[in-house]
Design an enzyme around this catalytic site. Structure first.
Site, PDB file in Angstrom:
ATOM      1  N   ASP A   1       0.814  -1.212   0.000  1.00 34.21           N
ATOM      2  CA  ASP A   1       0.000   0.000   0.000  1.00 34.21           C
ATOM      3  C   ASP A   1       0.849   1.263   0.000  1.00 34.21           C
ATOM      4  O   ASP A   1       0.484   2.271  -0.617  1.00 34.21           O
ATOM      5  CB  ASP A   1      -0.932  -0.004   1.214  1.00 34.21           C
ATOM      6  CG  ASP A   1      -2.103  -0.953   1.024  1.00 34.21           C
ATOM      7  OD1 ASP A   1      -2.281  -1.465  -0.104  1.00 34.21           O
ATOM      8  OD2 ASP A   1      -2.843  -1.185   1.992  1.00 34.21           O
ATOM      9  N   GLY A   2       1.993   1.235   0.680  1.00 34.76           N
ATOM     10  CA  GLY A   2       2.859   2.416   0.699  1.00 34.76           C
ATOM     11  C   GLY A   2       3.375   2.755  -0.690  1.00 34.76           C
ATOM     12  O   GLY A   2       3.432   3.933  -1.078  1.00 34.76           O
TER      13      GLY A   2
ATOM     14  N   ASP B   1      -4.333   9.921   4.500  1.00 30.89           N
ATOM     15  CA  ASP B   1      -4.695  10.794   5.616  1.00 30.89           C
ATOM     16  C   ASP B   1      -3.581  11.766   5.966  1.00 30.89           C
ATOM     17  O   ASP B   1      -2.405  11.543   5.684  1.00 30.89           O
ATOM     18  CB  ASP B   1      -5.039   9.959   6.860  1.00 30.89           C
ATOM     19  CG  ASP B   1      -4.006   8.883   7.165  1.00 30.89           C
ATOM     20  OD1 ASP B   1      -2.820   9.210   7.301  1.00 30.89           O
ATOM     21  OD2 ASP B   1      -4.388   7.705   7.260  1.00 30.89           O
TER      22      ASP B   1
ATOM     23  N   ASP C   1      -4.761  11.147  21.456  1.00 31.85           N
ATOM     24  CA  ASP C   1      -3.390  10.868  21.054  1.00 31.85           C
ATOM     25  C   ASP C   1      -3.113  11.418  19.655  1.00 31.85           C
ATOM     26  O   ASP C   1      -1.968  11.718  19.311  1.00 31.85           O
ATOM     27  CB  ASP C   1      -3.112   9.366  21.070  1.00 31.85           C
ATOM     28  CG  ASP C   1      -2.863   8.839  22.478  1.00 31.85           C
ATOM     29  OD1 ASP C   1      -2.856   9.647  23.431  1.00 31.85           O
ATOM     30  OD2 ASP C   1      -2.683   7.614  22.628  1.00 31.85           O
TER      31      ASP C   1
ATOM     32  N   TYR D   1      -5.302   4.320   9.117  1.00 31.86           N
ATOM     33  CA  TYR D   1      -5.195   4.870  10.475  1.00 31.86           C
ATOM     34  C   TYR D   1      -6.577   5.195  11.049  1.00 31.86           C
ATOM     35  O   TYR D   1      -6.892   4.894  12.201  1.00 31.86           O
ATOM     36  CB  TYR D   1      -4.317   6.115  10.421  1.00 31.86           C
ATOM     37  CG  TYR D   1      -3.798   6.635  11.751  1.00 31.86           C
ATOM     38  CD1 TYR D   1      -4.189   6.081  12.970  1.00 31.86           C
ATOM     39  CD2 TYR D   1      -2.903   7.700  11.778  1.00 31.86           C
ATOM     40  CE1 TYR D   1      -3.700   6.574  14.171  1.00 31.86           C
ATOM     41  CE2 TYR D   1      -2.400   8.201  12.972  1.00 31.86           C
ATOM     42  CZ  TYR D   1      -2.805   7.640  14.162  1.00 31.86           C
ATOM     43  OH  TYR D   1      -2.329   8.133  15.349  1.00 31.86           O
TER      44      TYR D   1
ATOM     45  N   PHE E   1      -9.427   3.855  10.450  1.00 30.49           N
ATOM     46  CA  PHE E   1     -10.136   2.622  10.827  1.00 30.49           C
ATOM     47  C   PHE E   1      -9.624   2.099  12.164  1.00 30.49           C
ATOM     48  O   PHE E   1     -10.411   1.703  13.034  1.00 30.49           O
ATOM     49  CB  PHE E   1      -9.946   1.567   9.735  1.00 30.49           C
ATOM     50  CG  PHE E   1     -10.568   0.240  10.052  1.00 30.49           C
ATOM     51  CD1 PHE E   1     -11.938   0.065   9.999  1.00 30.49           C
ATOM     52  CD2 PHE E   1      -9.776  -0.845  10.418  1.00 30.49           C
ATOM     53  CE1 PHE E   1     -12.521  -1.167  10.304  1.00 30.49           C
ATOM     54  CE2 PHE E   1     -10.334  -2.071  10.713  1.00 30.49           C
ATOM     55  CZ  PHE E   1     -11.716  -2.236  10.652  1.00 30.49           C
ATOM     56  N   SER E   2      -8.303   2.100  12.351  1.00 31.01           N
ATOM     57  CA  SER E   2      -7.739   1.600  13.610  1.00 31.01           C
ATOM     58  C   SER E   2      -8.129   2.481  14.785  1.00 31.01           C
ATOM     59  O   SER E   2      -8.145   2.037  15.931  1.00 31.01           O
ATOM     60  CB  SER E   2      -6.213   1.497  13.508  1.00 31.01           C
ATOM     61  OG  SER E   2      -5.621   2.775  13.424  1.00 31.01           O
TER      62      SER E   2
END
Length: 288
Positions: free
Chosen positions: A67-68, A137, A166, A179, A181-182
């Site tokens: 993905d990156g 994002d 955070d 990110y 989703f997590s």
């Protein structure tokens, strides 16, 4: 098609995929371009160019990695004519369309115009005088030892909600499975033009994320009680912001396009890659 560009993962073995692309291109008189620093380690027969030239000169960009790598290829194709074909060399590969064994068939389908292109939204901001762009994002993230992210979210210049967390993540639908989703954000189809604002590990009274119109200007303002925060763009730290500073973000529809061959839908990929399961209270087929 006159030329195709290769974007390679910096470490994974991409030799088999590169060979498939070169074989396809040689039979069709298609020029293969590669970023000079990347192709030199493979002794690849592609023409070495700069990243900017690759995006500008390619009719198709082929991403070989995870993905990156796909996100990097989308940034290279940002605002250009070339769609991006993602080839998965990793484990998750949520954004990729095909695995390496399926690559020859995918290239043949492209030859036959048996594919569609899916526009993808980007989110832009200006950080310390330079433009930053993400396809997943942009997040403001707590720096260990520097205090929490205490951030006011303004929409269209008006105060909307404040978080102590955070991190505060502003994601595109593409990034809804990353990110955001997590951190508890919703899975969102890439066909939806919206920005998702999601707090990570919030410790404020209001802890829900929000979904905003892509036409809204979103401002993240660091309140006086906030710590210094890192600004992450698609997972990479691009700089820092301090209390009293702000980050203005805007969505940009159709910034890049990805190739879809119709093998699976977004929802099938999401269910498989994220290992989504049904509630234990819902009977499965054959259960009574």
């Amino acid at each position: 098609m006159h030329s195709a560009g290769l974007v390679l993962h910096p470490r994974r073995d991409s030799a088999a995929a590169v060979e498939a692309v070169l074989g396809w291109a040689s039979n069709r008189n298609i020029e293969i371009l590669g970023i000079a620093d990347e192709i030199v380690r493979l002794n690849c027969a592609a023409i070495g160019v700069t990243p900017e030239e690759l995006g500008r000169r390619s009719d198709l960009v082929v991403s070989l990695g995870g993905d990156g790598t796909m996100l990097r290829a989308m940034r290279l194709a940002d605002g250009q004519r070339a769609p991006v074909l993602g080839v998965n060399l990793g484990k998750l590969g949520f954004l990729a369309e095909v695995d390496v064994p399926d690559l020859p068939g995918a290239l043949s389908a492209i030859d036959g115009h048996q594919f569609t292109v899916e526009p993808r939204l980007a989110v832009d901001a200006v950080l310390q005088g330079r433009k930053i762009t993400a396809f997943n994002d942009i997040a403001v993230v707590r720096v260990p030892g520097d205090g929490s992210a205490v951030v006011a979210v303004r929409v269209g210049g008006q105060p909307f909600v404040s978080y102590s967390a955070d991190a505060v993540v502003v994601a595109t639908p593409t990034g809804s499975t990353a990110y955001s989703f997590s951190a508890g954000g919703p899975i969102t189809s890439p066909a939806v033009e919206a920005l998702l604002v999601t707090p990570a590990a919030p410790h404020s009274a209001y802890s829900r994320g929000v979904v905003l119109s892509v036409h809204d200007e979103v401002t993240l303002e660091l309140l006086p009680t906030s710590g210094r925060l890192a600004v992450e763009v698609d997972g990479q730290v691009e700089g820092y912001v301090s209390p009293g500073e702000r980050l203005d973000l805007r969505g940009r529809p159709s910034a890049a396009r990805v190739v879809r061959l119709g093998m699976t839908t977004f929802y099938q990929r999401a269910r498989r890659k994220l290992r989504l399961t049904d509630s234990a209270e819902i009977p499965q087929d054959g259960d009574h």
